[in-house]
Motif scaffolding. Structure first.
Motif, PDB file in Angstrom:
ATOM      1  N   VAL A 229       1.110  -1.033   0.189  1.00 43.88           N
ATOM      2  CA  VAL A 229       0.092   0.160   0.239  1.00 43.88           C
ATOM      3  C   VAL A 229       0.981   1.288  -0.031  1.00 43.88           C
ATOM      4  N   GLU A 230       2.063   1.264   0.860  1.00 37.70           N
ATOM      5  CA  GLU A 230       2.810   2.439   0.757  1.00 37.70           C
ATOM      6  C   GLU A 230       3.535   2.846  -0.496  1.00 37.70           C
ATOM      7  N   SER A 231       3.752   1.570  -1.200  1.00 40.49           N
ATOM      8  CA  SER A 231       4.378   1.818  -2.465  1.00 40.49           C
ATOM      9  C   SER A 231       3.782   2.813  -3.287  1.00 40.49           C
ATOM     10  N   ARG A 232       2.430   3.268  -3.250  1.00 39.46           N
ATOM     11  CA  ARG A 232       1.647   3.757  -4.231  1.00 39.46           C
ATOM     12  C   ARG A 232       1.556   5.343  -3.681  1.00 39.46           C
ATOM     13  N   ARG A 233       2.163   5.682  -2.679  1.00 32.56           N
ATOM     14  CA  ARG A 233       1.735   6.908  -1.813  1.00 32.56           C
ATOM     15  C   ARG A 233       2.175   8.077  -3.022  1.00 32.56           C
ATOM     16  N   ALA A 234       3.284   7.920  -3.542  1.00 29.15           N
ATOM     17  CA  ALA A 234       3.530   9.185  -4.355  1.00 29.15           C
ATOM     18  C   ALA A 234       2.337   9.329  -5.549  1.00 29.15           C
ATOM     19  N   ALA A 235       1.747   8.403  -6.149  1.00 32.27           N
ATOM     20  CA  ALA A 235       0.678   8.515  -7.053  1.00 32.27           C
ATOM     21  C   ALA A 235      -0.645   8.863  -6.429  1.00 32.27           C
ATOM     22  N   LEU A 243      -7.019  13.686  -4.483  1.00 31.40           N
ATOM     23  CA  LEU A 243      -6.910  11.991  -4.307  1.00 31.40           C
ATOM     24  C   LEU A 243      -7.055  11.478  -5.918  1.00 31.40           C
ATOM     25  N   VAL A 244      -6.200  10.654  -5.963  1.00 36.05           N
ATOM     26  CA  VAL A 244      -6.218   9.763  -7.314  1.00 36.05           C
ATOM     27  C   VAL A 244      -6.463   8.248  -6.917  1.00 36.05           C
ATOM     28  N   PRO A 245      -7.578   7.984  -7.206  1.00 36.41           N
ATOM     29  CA  PRO A 245      -8.071   6.569  -6.836  1.00 36.41           C
ATOM     30  C   PRO A 245      -7.218   5.534  -7.711  1.00 36.41           C
ATOM     31  N   LEU A 246      -6.973   4.545  -7.176  1.00 35.74           N
ATOM     32  CA  LEU A 246      -6.040   3.379  -7.674  1.00 35.74           C
ATOM     33  C   LEU A 246      -6.018   3.267  -9.204  1.00 35.74           C
ATOM     34  N   PRO A 247      -7.349   3.061  -9.816  1.00 38.59           N
ATOM     35  CA  PRO A 247      -7.589   2.823 -11.189  1.00 38.59           C
ATOM     36  C   PRO A 247      -6.889   3.947 -12.047  1.00 38.59           C
ATOM     37  N   GLU A 248      -6.814   5.163 -11.415  1.00 37.84           N
ATOM     38  CA  GLU A 248      -6.382   6.172 -12.345  1.00 37.84           C
ATOM     39  C   GLU A 248      -5.124   6.805 -11.925  1.00 37.84           C
ATOM     40  N   GLN A 249      -4.219   5.838 -11.081  1.00 40.27           N
ATOM     41  CA  GLN A 249      -2.856   6.299 -10.665  1.00 40.27           C
ATOM     42  C   GLN A 249      -2.129   5.948 -11.857  1.00 40.27           C
ATOM     43  N   ASP A 250      -0.672   6.642 -12.034  1.00 43.09           N
ATOM     44  CA  ASP A 250       0.439   6.646 -12.906  1.00 43.09           C
ATOM     45  C   ASP A 250       1.116   5.575 -12.000  1.00 43.09           C
ATOM     46  N   ARG A 251       1.206   4.459 -12.649  1.00 40.10           N
ATOM     47  CA  ARG A 251       1.882   3.304 -12.102  1.00 40.10           C
ATOM     48  C   ARG A 251       3.460   3.604 -12.130  1.00 40.10           C
ATOM     49  N   GLY A 252       3.668   4.412 -12.847  1.00 37.92           N
ATOM     50  CA  GLY A 252       5.136   4.463 -13.119  1.00 37.92           C
ATOM     51  C   GLY A 252       5.614   5.169 -11.920  1.00 37.92           C
ATOM     52  N   ARG A 253       4.830   5.792 -10.827  1.00 45.68           N
ATOM     53  CA  ARG A 253       5.347   6.430 -10.040  1.00 45.68           C
ATOM     54  C   ARG A 253       5.238   5.661  -8.856  1.00 45.68           C
ATOM     55  N   TRP A 254       4.725   4.390  -8.935  1.00 44.08           N
ATOM     56  CA  TRP A 254       4.839   3.536  -7.734  1.00 44.08           C
ATOM     57  C   TRP A 254       6.218   2.952  -7.394  1.00 44.08           C
ATOM     58  N   ASP A 255       6.584   2.834  -6.165  1.00 45.13           N
ATOM     59  CA  ASP A 255       7.633   2.439  -5.760  1.00 45.13           C
ATOM     60  C   ASP A 255       8.089   1.149  -5.982  1.00 45.13           C
ATOM     61  N   ARG A 256       8.763   0.673  -6.865  1.00 45.92           N
ATOM     62  CA  ARG A 256       9.116  -0.652  -7.306  1.00 45.92           C
ATOM     63  C   ARG A 256       9.877  -1.540  -6.414  1.00 45.92           C
TER      64      ARG A 256
END
Length: 398
Positions: A229-235, A243-256
């Motif tokens: 869950v924390e991996s998505r904080r930046a997005a 707020l940007v809900p999960l389906p609309e998030q830029d997944r390139g900003r997720w912490d891999r």
């Protein structure tokens, strides 16, 4: 030096200061009052004198002195004995035990089996995070007066039963683990709602627990859940703070790196074959993290995992999350039937989910009212901005 700076120190150090004072005093109320007095003094002095080199040490020392001053005013023999013990506490050898971290030790100490699990969790949240009664009540989905009574009863039971504040033994840890995990997860969720620093603190505690109890799969499951869950904080918010809900998030900003660590822990849990609530929730988050985009999300697998979660840890909130998966696999109509059967009127997420389902069904007037109710219940500016925008998209204001 501003009040906001003191607030930052409060969020970072309140829990550790209370933990130290509770260990020295063995008295919750006195420890809380002493630490609060110390922060009040900081608010008065630091703007003039500046922040000391060690803010945490200053707070703990000042709080200890405040406690000594109070005990000096006690006239009973017990009060004088407590004062003497406190005066010499700094010279005593550290208390032995398996839990070395002050905050984690406080969690295990407060999660005493003599207290009901909800009381243990609520009390520890109050002590560790300095959360208000209102914040804790929202986390438990209960009215504030109910939570206030619960906290008072928990403290009274500890006092009246003379439950000692001591480092739990190795043998004590498993019986207290469920409540400890609940506390850490609620700290994480409170941080995710916007309380600065609490997510990081929860992850830190999760890592310490994993080191302390490496053979407990639910510990690994909770750590995996928080990391994913924390991996998505930046997005999670856009440049305007919405707020940007999960389906609309830029997944390139997720912490891999966090995703990879979380996935590794999930796989390790699966190999053990002892599924529990945190492991299942972590597996659900891992499915989301596996998808390169929202259209590739395996909602069938997510629904099966929610079915499993409902079997081992049923709750209205789990049922609500399951309904979201039903909407993606079977459509909004059957999902809305499930949502409308839940007794969660005071829970903002229910109204947000319901609004989206009504929108998809073309029931615009009802969707508008549901969005307005969700906005009314939300205290997060980012979330309120998002819900308001969605409401205006389907029914612009005249």
């Amino acid at each position: 030096m501003t009040a906001a700076d003191v607030e930052t120190v409060f969020r970072a150090e309140y829990g550790r200061a209370v933990a130290v004072l509770v260990r020295l005093l063995g008295d919750i109320d006195l420890a809380e009052e002493a630490v609060q007095d110390a922060f009040t003094t900081a608010l008065e002095r630091w703007p003039r004198s500046g922040v000391p080199p060690s803010p945490a040490g200053w707070i703990i020392t000042t709080a200890r002195n405040r406690a000594i001053d109070r005990l000096r005013r006690e006239t009973t023999r017990d009060g004088r004995q407590a004062q003497a013990a406190l005066l010499h506490a700094s010279d005593a050898p550290p208390e032995e035990g398996p839990v070395r971290d002050e905050r984690l030790r406080l969690i295990f100490t407060c999660c005493h089996p003599a207290l009901a699990v909800p009381a243990r969790v609520a009390l520890t949240l109050r002590l560790l995070g300095g959360l208000s009664t209102a914040q804790i009540a929202r986390a438990f989905l209960v009215p504030e007066p109910t939570m206030a009574q619960r906290l008072v009863r928990a403290k009274a039971k500890i006092r009246d039963a003379r439950i000692p504040y001591r480092v739990p033994r190795d043998a004590d840890l498993p019986d207290r683990l469920a409540a400890v995990l609940a506390v850490v997860y609620l700290i994480f969720n409170q941080g995710f709602e916007g309380e600065s620093g609490l997510c990081e603190e929860a992850v830190r505690l999760g890592r310490l627990l994993a080191e302390l109890m490496p053979d407990e799969p639910e510990v690994s499951g909770l750590l995996a859940l928080m990391l994913l869950v924390e991996s998505r904080r930046a997005a999670r918010q856009d440049e305007h703070g919405t707020l940007v809900p999960l389906p609309e998030q830029d997944r390139g900003r997720w912490d891999r790196s966090l995703i990879a660590e979380g996935r590794t822990l999930v796989r390790r849990c699966l190999r053990r074959g002892r599924p529990g609530p945190y492991q299942i929730q972590a597996a659900i988050q891992a499915v989301h993290s596996d998808a390169p985009g929202p259209a590739h999300t395996d909602w069938g697998q997510i629904l099966r995992l929610y079915d499993q979660l409902m079997a081992v840890a049923p709750s209205p909130v789990v049922a609500l999350n399951r309904a979201v998966a039903v909407a993606e696999t079977e459509g909004p109509a059957p999902a809305l039937t499930l949502v409308d059967s839940l007794d969660l009127d005071g829970y903002r997420v229910l109204h947000a989910v319901r609004a989206d389902l009504l929108r998809r069904l073309g029931r615009t007037d009802e969707a508008v009212r549901a969005y307005e109710r969700a906005v009314e219940l939300s205290e997060s500016p980012a979330e309120r901005a998002y819900l308001t925008r969605r409401r205006l998209e389907i029914a612009p204001s005249p």
